[in-house]
Design an enzyme around this catalytic site. Structure first.
Site, PDB file in Angstrom:
ATOM      1  N   TYR A   1       0.838  -1.285  -0.051  1.00 62.67           N
ATOM      2  CA  TYR A   1       0.020  -0.051   0.108  1.00 62.67           C
ATOM      3  C   TYR A   1       0.787   1.218  -0.123  1.00 62.67           C
ATOM      4  O   TYR A   1       0.240   2.369  -0.328  1.00 62.67           O
ATOM      5  CB  TYR A   1      -0.940   0.074   1.191  1.00 62.67           C
ATOM      6  CG  TYR A   1      -2.020  -1.045   1.035  1.00 62.67           C
ATOM      7  CD1 TYR A   1      -3.018  -0.481  -0.019  1.00 62.67           C
ATOM      8  CD2 TYR A   1      -2.428  -1.917   1.553  1.00 62.67           C
ATOM      9  CE1 TYR A   1      -4.296  -1.280  -0.341  1.00 62.67           C
ATOM     10  CE2 TYR A   1      -3.633  -2.880   1.162  1.00 62.67           C
ATOM     11  CZ  TYR A   1      -4.501  -2.394   0.427  1.00 62.67           C
ATOM     12  OH  TYR A   1      -5.487  -3.170   0.301  1.00 62.67           O
TER      13      TYR A   1
ATOM     14  N   ASP B   1      -3.522 -34.866   5.707  1.00 70.41           N
ATOM     15  CA  ASP B   1      -4.252 -35.702   4.971  1.00 70.41           C
ATOM     16  C   ASP B   1      -3.168 -36.680   4.180  1.00 70.41           C
ATOM     17  O   ASP B   1      -2.088 -36.572   3.834  1.00 70.41           O
ATOM     18  CB  ASP B   1      -5.090 -34.837   3.472  1.00 70.41           C
ATOM     19  CG  ASP B   1      -6.040 -34.108   4.084  1.00 70.41           C
ATOM     20  OD1 ASP B   1      -6.582 -34.343   4.978  1.00 70.41           O
ATOM     21  OD2 ASP B   1      -6.250 -33.044   3.336  1.00 70.41           O
TER      22      ASP B   1
END
Length: 378
Positions: free
Chosen positions: A121, A260
């Protein structure tokens, strides 16, 4: 130096002279490294030559060596990418790097910290996207061989932590992670954490936020034994990895991973244990003692997980699995290799949530307690 002393003077009662001197030297080193880069550019211009910047190639495995005690490390003779100021394909990147270097110089000089978001920014039109800033900061960190936090650039944390843990932030804010209903965001300045207090027996790294929240709802951290849970919500950010490393260094307790049973879950676990492309930071980011608690491919057979809860491996999954098996660190993990070969042979994968097909609370009530009680990790 006078400026830096004045900035830390307000906390002088808590800082030893040795700490203050070390702080000044570290800051000075970063400033000198940046000044050297700028001097080389000025020297090139004085010779009427187009300046170039030389960056280590962060995407090549050829640049990485493996040390079992540390993890992945960038080799000294690594291949490089040249960013030229007189080339249309790289002049924009050259400008981006100089802009970010100037911002970093001011931050270090003033002992002020900023997030990557703050830098974006600072000039959104110049950078165009947040991803550009993230990549440039990583390039500068690699180029200078300085950890990102020493550049005074902080990443916004995406990870969460919960369990038997209290500590003080750098500004002396007390953080208590004991809440059973809500998790605590991982600090954006892990290096500033102090006074860690915990009676946890282990740390559990949880790959996915959904699984983390489920365990939180089931009050897992207090039902079995005191523990700490942390999630990087998928591929971990630097702060989540730093936090795991800090807990390991401070508490000296086992670190387990729950991911997983698929190639990408395994790769995420490997990032915590062995590191990633930012391999020159391995000594402060990796935890070589991480153990694979679950979900193991062999568990799918042993627990008779219903077939409709299993997912066929895609071609992309198979390519990733083949790539993982070639990684240098797998040679010292024969048990991991065997599990990956089981996945390769059966051509199926499974998410942690697949255990709910056996029973809704099977993960927290049966699977994890038995694994931890009877040593079901590798």
């Amino acid at each position: 130096h006078i400026l830096l002393f004045s900035l830390i003077y307000s906390d002088r009662d808590n800082l030893s002279p040795r700490f203050i001197w070390s702080f000044l030297m570290l800051s000075q080193e970063v400033l000198i490294l940046i000044e050297k880069v700028i001097l080389e550019i000025v020297t090139s211009l004085s010779k009427d030559e187009a300046p170039v910047l030389v960056l280590p190639n962060r995407s090549s495995w050829a640049n990485v060596s493996f040390d079992n005690a540390v993890g992945l490390q960038m080799t000294s003779g690594s291949s490089v990418t040249t960013v030229r100021s007189n080339c249309s394909s790289s002049v924009t990147k050259f400008g981006h790097i100089l802009k970010v270097l100037s911002i970093i110089y001011k931050l270090v000089q003033s002992n002020v910290y900023a997030t990557k978001r703050d830098i974006y920014y600072n000039d959104t039109q110049l950078f165009g996207s947040q991803r550009t800033v993230d990549s440039i900061v990583d390039d500068i960190s690699c180029m200078l061989k300085v950890p990102r936090r020493r550049l005074h650039v902080l990443a916004t944390s995406k990870g969460f932590i919960s369990g038997d843990l209290c500590y003080l932030e750098e500004d002396s804010t007390k953080v208590d992670c004991h809440s059973n209903s809500t998790a605590t965001p991982v600090s954006s300045n892990v290096g500033g954490i102090r006074n860690i207090v915990s009676s946890a027996k282990f740390v559990l790294i949880v790959e996915k936020d959904a699984t983390f929240q489920k365990l939180l709802d089931d009050d897992f951290c207090t039902k079995l034994s005191p523990c700490i849970m942390i999630t990087g919500k998928g591929v971990p950010d630097v702060n989540s990895r730093l936090m795991v490393r800090k807990l390991w260094d401070t508490l000296h307790i086992p670190i387990f991973a729950l991911v997983d049973a698929d190639p990408y879950g395994i790769e995420i676990m490997c990032i915590y244990k062995y590191g990633s492309a930012m391999s020159f930071e391995a000594h402060s980011l990796t935890v070589p003692s991480v153990m694979w608690l679950g979900l193991l491919p062999s568990d799918l057979q042993r627990l008779r997980v219903p077939e409709d809860a299993l997912i066929p491996l895609t071609q992309r999954d198979q390519n990733k699995l083949t790539s993982l098996l070639k990684r240098p660190y797998l040679a010292c993990q024969p048990a991991w290799q065997r599990e990956m070969e089981i996945m390769q042979q059966n051509k199926v994968k499974a998410e942690i949530q697949s255990l709910a097909s056996i029973a809704p609370d099977f993960l927290s009530r049966v699977y994890l307690p038995n694994k931890l009680r009877y040593g079901g990790w590798i």
